[in-house]
Design an enzyme around this catalytic site. Structure first.
Site, PDB file in Angstrom:
ATOM      1  N   ASP A 195       0.830  -1.209   0.000  1.00 49.21           N
ATOM      2  CA  ASP A 195       0.000   0.000   0.000  1.00 49.21           C
ATOM      3  C   ASP A 195       0.859   1.252   0.000  1.00 49.21           C
ATOM      4  O   ASP A 195       1.955   1.246   0.564  1.00 49.21           O
ATOM      5  CB  ASP A 195      -0.849   0.050   1.275  1.00 49.21           C
ATOM      6  CG  ASP A 195      -2.223  -0.548   1.104  1.00 49.21           C
ATOM      7  OD1 ASP A 195      -2.454  -1.207   0.076  1.00 49.21           O
ATOM      8  OD2 ASP A 195      -3.058  -0.362   1.999  1.00 49.21           O
ATOM      9  N   TYR A 212       1.729   4.846   1.696  1.00 49.52           N
ATOM     10  CA  TYR A 212       1.549   5.367   3.050  1.00 49.52           C
ATOM     11  C   TYR A 212       0.183   6.042   3.142  1.00 49.52           C
ATOM     12  O   TYR A 212      -0.264   6.689   2.195  1.00 49.52           O
ATOM     13  CB  TYR A 212       2.631   6.380   3.381  1.00 49.52           C
ATOM     14  CG  TYR A 212       4.030   5.813   3.478  1.00 49.52           C
ATOM     15  CD1 TYR A 212       4.350   4.826   4.398  1.00 49.52           C
ATOM     16  CD2 TYR A 212       5.061   6.297   2.672  1.00 49.52           C
ATOM     17  CE1 TYR A 212       5.647   4.321   4.516  1.00 49.52           C
ATOM     18  CE2 TYR A 212       6.359   5.811   2.776  1.00 49.52           C
ATOM     19  CZ  TYR A 212       6.641   4.815   3.696  1.00 49.52           C
ATOM     20  OH  TYR A 212       7.918   4.330   3.803  1.00 49.52           O
ATOM     21  N   PHE A 241       7.810   2.999  -0.346  1.00 48.76           N
ATOM     22  CA  PHE A 241       8.703   3.250   0.790  1.00 48.76           C
ATOM     23  C   PHE A 241       9.214   4.686   0.874  1.00 48.76           C
ATOM     24  O   PHE A 241       9.808   5.077   1.871  1.00 48.76           O
ATOM     25  CB  PHE A 241       9.902   2.277   0.806  1.00 48.76           C
ATOM     26  CG  PHE A 241       9.515   0.850   1.006  1.00 48.76           C
ATOM     27  CD1 PHE A 241       9.109   0.387   2.248  1.00 48.76           C
ATOM     28  CD2 PHE A 241       9.538  -0.048  -0.053  1.00 48.76           C
ATOM     29  CE1 PHE A 241       8.733  -0.936   2.437  1.00 48.76           C
ATOM     30  CE2 PHE A 241       9.169  -1.377   0.127  1.00 48.76           C
ATOM     31  CZ  PHE A 241       8.768  -1.823   1.375  1.00 48.76           C
ATOM     32  N   HIS A 265      10.189  -8.281   5.778  1.00 46.08           N
ATOM     33  CA  HIS A 265       9.849  -6.873   5.523  1.00 46.08           C
ATOM     34  C   HIS A 265      10.683  -5.968   6.430  1.00 46.08           C
ATOM     35  O   HIS A 265      11.026  -6.355   7.558  1.00 46.08           O
ATOM     36  CB  HIS A 265       8.357  -6.668   5.796  1.00 46.08           C
ATOM     37  CG  HIS A 265       7.804  -5.399   5.254  1.00 46.08           C
ATOM     38  ND1 HIS A 265       7.889  -4.198   5.942  1.00 46.08           N
ATOM     39  CD2 HIS A 265       7.140  -5.130   4.105  1.00 46.08           C
ATOM     40  CE1 HIS A 265       7.313  -3.248   5.221  1.00 46.08           C
ATOM     41  NE2 HIS A 265       6.854  -3.788   4.094  1.00 46.08           N
TER      42      HIS A 265
END
Length: 218
Positions: free
Chosen positions: A61, A63, A74, A183
């Site tokens: 997704d 942010y 990211f 992750h």
């Protein structure tokens, strides 16, 4: 979309799922705050051309906090507080290849150096993680992965976390390199992300195939 991705992806724009997806996002924007802004949804494809793509980093997704998402997984713009997962990416970058930890969270320089920073869902409702999953974005971004997989040159796919690692089955691992780990989230980074050395491994894979390395400095 005016880049060289257009002829590779424009068949998707005639599909029923695409019109339904666009209608969904339009309705969401009329009723809620949606990130990223409309003109930044396809930033990854505008900043990294198909021709230049050498490395793919997959997020999930965007942010969902104010001013964070700007179309690159990211990444946040200069001046925006650095999210915890990105802080961990910076730390691994430093530990792996010695690059100074930056004071900002923008990964646009990576995008300009052939790193496709692709989320699998390209929009999200503010403060509602996963709110736009399952509405069609995944079909579109799967097609992006498919066309990159079809490139004749070696591509490095960096898959962090369970959601990204599920895409490994779409990749021809005889021709391309997959680097996978936990992750970078604080919840999982110490379970295999730290010490995974994805940046040096990516450049080693490119070098083995006679391709220029990525300048990972920020």
């Amino acid at each position: 979309m005016t880049t060289d991705w257009n002829p590779l992806l424009r068949d998707q724009f005639d599909e029923i799922y695409w019109s339904e997806l666009m209608a969904f996002v339009k309705k969401e924007r009329s009723e809620h705050v949606v990130y990223p802004p409309h003109d930044e949804v396809f930033a990854a494809l505008h900043l990294t051309s198909f021709t230049d793509t050498r490395v793919v980093i997959l997020g999930q997704d965007p942010y969902h906090g104010p001013k964070q998402a700007h179309g690159l997984c990211f990444s946040v713009r200069h001046g925006v507080p650095i999210p915890p997962s990105l802080r961990n990416i910076h730390q691994e970058l430093h530990d792996d290849i010695g690059i100074d930890i930056p004071e900002h969270g923008s990964l646009e320089k990576w995008a300009a150096n052939g790193v496709l920073l692709l989320n699998t869902t390209l929009t999200v409702r503010a403060h509602a993680a996963a709110s736009h999953q399952g509405h069609g974005w995944e079909r579109f971004t799967d097609r992006i992965i498919e066309v990159v997989n079809e490139k004749s040159s070696t591509i490095v796919f960096i898959l962090w976390g369970a959601a990204a690692r599920k895409k490994k089955s779409m990749i021809d691992t005889d021709r391309h390199t997959v680097i996978e780990s936990a992750h970078p989230s604080p919840l999982s980074a110490r379970n295999g992300f730290f010490g995974s050395r994805p940046f040096s491994k990516a450049n080693e894979a490119l070098a083995r195939n006679g391709l220029p390395s990525v300048d990972w400095s920020l």
